[in-house]
Design an enzyme around this catalytic site. Structure first.
Site, PDB file in Angstrom:
ATOM      1  N   CYS A 195      -5.715  -2.655   2.505  1.00  0.00           N
ATOM      2  CA  CYS A 195      -5.404  -2.666   3.934  1.00  0.00           C
ATOM      3  C   CYS A 195      -6.637  -2.855   4.814  1.00  0.00           C
ATOM      4  O   CYS A 195      -7.151  -3.950   4.927  1.00  0.00           O
ATOM      5  CB  CYS A 195      -4.594  -1.436   4.309  1.00  0.00           C
ATOM      6  SG  CYS A 195      -3.675  -1.640   5.863  1.00  0.00           S
ATOM      7  N   LYS A 226     -10.435   3.043  -1.626  1.00  0.00           N
ATOM      8  CA  LYS A 226     -10.536   2.300  -0.369  1.00  0.00           C
ATOM      9  C   LYS A 226     -11.857   2.592   0.341  1.00  0.00           C
ATOM     10  O   LYS A 226     -12.197   3.745   0.610  1.00  0.00           O
ATOM     11  CB  LYS A 226      -9.348   2.670   0.513  1.00  0.00           C
ATOM     12  CG  LYS A 226      -9.186   1.848   1.780  1.00  0.00           C
ATOM     13  CD  LYS A 226      -7.874   2.219   2.456  1.00  0.00           C
ATOM     14  CE  LYS A 226      -7.604   1.407   3.704  1.00  0.00           C
ATOM     15  NZ  LYS A 226      -6.275   1.746   4.292  1.00  0.00           N
ATOM     16  N   GLU A 233       0.822  -1.209   0.000  1.00  0.00           N
ATOM     17  CA  GLU A 233       0.000   0.000   0.000  1.00  0.00           C
ATOM     18  C   GLU A 233       0.861   1.267   0.000  1.00  0.00           C
ATOM     19  O   GLU A 233       1.837   1.379   0.744  1.00  0.00           O
ATOM     20  CB  GLU A 233      -0.893  -0.013   1.245  1.00  0.00           C
ATOM     21  CG  GLU A 233      -1.826   1.171   1.360  1.00  0.00           C
ATOM     22  CD  GLU A 233      -2.619   1.166   2.661  1.00  0.00           C
ATOM     23  OE1 GLU A 233      -3.617   1.891   2.723  1.00  0.00           O
ATOM     24  OE2 GLU A 233      -2.240   0.443   3.610  1.00  0.00           O
TER      25      GLU A 233
END
Length: 291
Positions: A154, A117, A44
Site C-alpha cells: 500500500c 511494510k 492488503e
C-alpha cells in the site's frame, strides 16, 4: 523458449469473519489459477476489515506470528495444490511488536519469508502508526518458481525509491497489495487516478510490469466508515493498463509478460546504466537545511 510470467490480481470486499474472508480469497485464487495465473495477488490485510480507520486496542488480538497466521496456514497448501505463488498480506505479531507484513508463499507451498511494510501512513482514515512499527526487513525481492518478485504494501507504492530499490535488487515484476479509498477528512478528495499514475510511473522508470490489488465496498466504523475504490490493475513496462477493474467490480484479472523481452528492453533503455549515484546525495538520510 521465452520466460513468461502470468500474474493474477484479486479484487473483492471483506467482512469481519476471518474464516469467511480466507475462504473467499481461496475461491478467487482458484479462479485465477484456472485462468492461467501463476502468481496471484490478494489485497492488503484481507484477514478482515481495514481496521486502521480508528485507534482501537481490540484489534491487536487479531495479529499472529507470521508462520502461524491463519491466512498463511490456509494459503500455503492451496499454493502447493495449484502450483501458484501467493503474496499473503497479514497483521503480524512478533513478541511485543506488531507489523503490517507480507509472506511470500512459493508454488510448492513453502513460505519464503516475511516483508514488513516500510512506509506507514498516519492520517484520518489511515492511522497505521498506532498499530504497526515501521518495517525492519528492508525491501524484499523473492525468487519464486516463476520469476523474481518485488513486493511493497500500500503506502509503499507511492515511493519511487522503493520501486527503484527493488528493481536494483533484480525484481522482474512489482506487486502491491492495497487498501485505499475515501478520505474521511475531505469527501471531495479522490486519490484513485494519482494512485494509479504513480505506480504506472514506476513501471515506466524501471521498465517493469506493476500490479496492484485493492479492496472494494463500504466498511462501517469510526469517522463515518470507509469506502474503498477498487480500481485494481496490471500495467506493462510502458505503464499502460493491460487489465483493470473499475471501482465496484469483483473478480480476478490476469495478464502475461515476457520476462526475457523485458530484460533486453530494460537494458536497451539504459535507465540503470545512466544512473548518477554520485549526484544523488539528497536521497540519503535527511539533513537539516543549511548544514
Amino acid at each position: 523458449m521465452a520466460r513468461t510470467i502470468t500474474l493474477g490480481v484479486i479484487q473483492t470486499a471483506y467482512g469481519s469473519d476471518m474464516a469467511a474472508n480466507i475462504a473467499r480469497t481461496a475461491d478467487f485464487v482458484r479462479e485465477a489459477a484456472s485462468k492461467g495465473a501463476q502468481v496471484i495477488l490478494p489485497s492488503e490485510l484481507f484477514q478482515g476489515p481495514y481496521f486502521c480507520v480508528t485507534q482501537e486496542e481490540r484489534w491487536f488480538a487479531t495479529a499472529y506470528p507470521w508462520k502461524e497466521h491463519p491466512c498463511v496456514v490456509a494459503m500455503a497448501p492451496l499454493a502447493a495444490e495449484l502450483g501458484v505463488a501467493i503474496p499473503v498480506s497479514i497483521f503480524e505479531k512478533d513478541g511485543p511488536h506488531y507489523f503490517n507484513s507480507l509472506v511470500m508463499i512459493d508454488a510448492d507451498g513453502r513460505p519464503l519469508g516475511v516483508y514488513r511494510k516500510s512506509h506507514l501512513p498516519d492520517g484520518p482514515g489511515y492511522q497505521e502508526k498506532y498499530y504497526f512499527r515501521p518495517g525492519d526487513t528492508g525491501f524484499r525481492v523473492w525468487d519464486t518458481r516463476f520469476g523474481r518478485i518485488g513486493t511493497g504494501i500500500c503506502w509503499d507504492q507511492w515511493y519511487p525509491e522503493a520501486a527503484r530499490a527493488m528493481a536494483l535488487m533484480g525484481a522482474e515484476v512489482l506487486l502491491y497489495p492495497t487498501a485505499i479509498g475515501s478520505e474521511p477528512h475531505d469527501s471531495s478528495l479522490d486519490t484513485r487516478d494519482p494512485w494509479r499514475r504513480v505506480m504506472q510511473g514506476h513501471a515506466v522508470a524501471n521498465v517493469i510490469p506493476v500490479a496492484a490489488a485493492n479492496r472494494i465496498g463500504f466498511e462501517p466504523g469510526g469517522a463515518g466508515g470507509q469506502s474503498f475504490y477498487g480500481s485494481s490493475f496490471l500495467a506493462d513496462h510502458r505503464g499502460d493498463l493491460v487489465a483493470a477493474f473499475e471501482r465496484e467490480e469483483e473478480g480476478v484479472l490476469t495478464a502475461s509478460f515476457d520476462l526475457d523481452f523485458l530484460a533486453t528492453h530494460r537494458a536497451a533503455w539504459g535507465f540503470f546504466r545512466d544512473r548518477r549515484t554520485d549526484l544523488y546525495e539528497a536521497l540519503g538520510p535527511a539533513k537539516v537545511f543549511g548544514k
